[in-house]
Design an enzyme around this catalytic site. Structure first.
Site, PDB file in Angstrom:
ATOM      1  N   ILE A   1      47.184 -20.145  28.617  1.00  0.00           N
ATOM      2  CA  ILE A   1      48.256 -20.710  27.791  1.00  0.00           C
ATOM      3  C   ILE A   1      48.330 -20.037  26.424  1.00  0.00           C
ATOM      4  CG2 ILE A   1      49.087 -22.816  26.674  1.00  0.00           C
ATOM      5  CD1 ILE A   1      47.842 -24.389  28.996  1.00  0.00           C
TER       6      ILE A   1
ATOM      7  N   GLU B   1      38.110 -28.209  24.911  1.00  0.00           N
ATOM      8  CA  GLU B   1      38.706 -29.537  25.073  1.00  0.00           C
ATOM      9  C   GLU B   1      39.221 -30.077  23.738  1.00  0.00           C
ATOM     10  OE1 GLU B   1      35.895 -28.605  26.346  1.00  0.00           O
ATOM     11  OE2 GLU B   1      35.947 -28.955  28.500  1.00  0.00           O
TER      12      GLU B   1
END
Length: 426
Positions: free
Chosen positions: A342, A59
């Site tokens: 990603i 995160e």
């Protein structure tokens, strides 16, 4: 229900502290700054504070573009960045070393009312920005009391997490209703968040697409690859408990008998499992070397007899992707929901993923549709597809190009998220 929740937290506090000390055996960061977890902080002199909570390393890395945009757009503001894990705090320290005069790091206190009150009074934030999935009932309740708007950005919610939250509806729903604004990663995430009781979540995309891979990581990846010799490299990234055994057993069946056998690199998701995975490799009689055994500047040559490299380092994932030929993204061979692909796409690598990708379902499906990724049904088929790609340079290059184009196509979430946050910052 929140009273019961608070009571359970209070009773479990001694055990939570013992667990911190226990985890600190392998991760010393858990034995540091313990007072902050109990809501006792050093003096803070920042003004006009924006608070961002990024629970762990993933995160924190995802939040980097947003944090830098906040600091640039609001130069008079300071930012408090909180974490729950030691790796999250360490990652934040490295990522934001250049802005420490305006960014203060801290552990988030346990979700107990009096601790959250102390936290809010100490830092007096204008706004709370929660990253991805963090919804804490007492945190949100105390923000309401102190008139601090709460936003949830880069938000994602799997089907499994939705069902779990719905089973605790009397606790979670009041917290969900109290969130001022939500920026969701995808349409399915927004739909599940709506089902949870959040009104009108906006779809802004995944801000991790806006992360710029450090040029130094690509250079280090090239150097690492050079030290490994001419062999092709299959990377198994962010592997989770239960996957490494499957991968290693499949590797023993397929790879050692091949001429010019590729090198397998395994990078476990969590650092506390590095030694455990090393033991698995040793038990199977596989020749391996640890990343930590290589010189810092990556000048050590790796013997041709080495079959596996164990990536036992943190913060080098872009480097690992840069030096690989084919990348499998872990957490997807077993029903854990997978990890996002990603970073692999950002480095222009063909991506393989397992069947269990419910945490990142839309992005994974879109990457497959864009011919940037392939789905496999197990460790054996993963290695079979990896070997096929290694033998077909044209398809491997085409998938890598598609992966990078997919990465570029999905950028822009940071700007859209900033538009969501703007009304709450003054």
């Amino acid at each position: 229900m929140r009273l019961l929740y608070s009571l359970i937290w209070g009773l479990s506090l001694p055990f939570a502290l013992c667990r911190l000390w226990w985890r600190g055996r392998k991760e010393p960061g858990y034995r540091q700054h313990i007072a902050e977890r109990l809501s006792f902080f050093p003096r803070y002199t920042g003004t006009a504070t924006i608070w961002v909570h990024a629970v762990s390393a993933g995160e924190t890395r995802a939040a980097e573009p947003l944090i830098r945009a906040l600091l640039t757009t609001y130069p008079q503001h300071h930012l408090v960045l909180t974490h729950m894990t030691a790796t999250g705090r360490e990652t934040g320290g490295k990522l934001f070393a250049d802005v420490q005069d305006r960014l203060h790091q801290s552990y988030l206190p346990y979700d107990i009312n009096w601790m959250m009150r102390r936290f809010l009074r100490h830092f007096s934030p204008q706004l709370c920005v929660l990253i991805e999935t963090e919804v804490w009932p007492n945190l949100i309740a105390q923000c309401q009391v102190h008139q601090v708007p709460v936003t949830l950005v880069n938000a994602r919610l799997s089907e499994k997490s939705l069902h779990k939250a719905q089973r605790m509806a009397s606790l979670i729903l009041p917290a969900a209703h109290a969130i001022s604004a939500v920026a969701a990663q995808s349409t399915p995430d927004a739909e599940r968040l709506t089902a949870l009781g959040i009104a009108h979540p906006l779809i802004t995309g995944n801000i991790k697409f806006d992360v710029t891979p450090p040029a130094s990581m690509k250079e280090r990846g090239i150097a690492l690859r050079r030290s490994l010799g001419a062999r092709p490299v299959v990377l198994c990234a962010s592997t989770r408990d239960g996957e490494e055994e499957l991968i290693l057993d499949a590797f023993l069946e397929k790879i050692p008998m091949l001429e010019n056998a590729p090198l397998l690199m395994i990078t476990p998701r969590h650092p506390q499992r590095f030694d455990q995975v090393a033991q698995m490799i040793e038990e199977r009689g596989i020749s391996y070397i640890r990343r930590s055994a290589l010189d810092h500047d990556i000048v050590t040559s790796v013997s041709n007899s080495v079959q596996v490299v164990l990536g036992d380092s943190m913060g080098e994932m872009y480097m690992y992707y840069a030096m690989s030929d084919v990348a499998f993204v872990g957490g997807s061979l077993v029903p854990l929901g997978g990890h996002n692909l990603i970073e692999a796409c950002a480095m222009g690598k063909p991506v393989l993923t397992g069947l269990h990708t419910f945490n990142f379902s839309e992005i994974t499906d879109q990457a497959i549709a864009a011919q940037a990724a392939l789905r496999v049904d197990g460790a054996r088929s993963m290695l079979r597809e990896a070997l096929a790609l290694l033998d077909d340079e044209s398809q491997r290059q085409q998938m890598g190009d598609s992966a990078y184009a997919f990465f570029l196509q999905h950028q822009g979430a940071t700007s859209r998220t900033m538009d969501v946050l703007k009304p709450f910052i003054h």
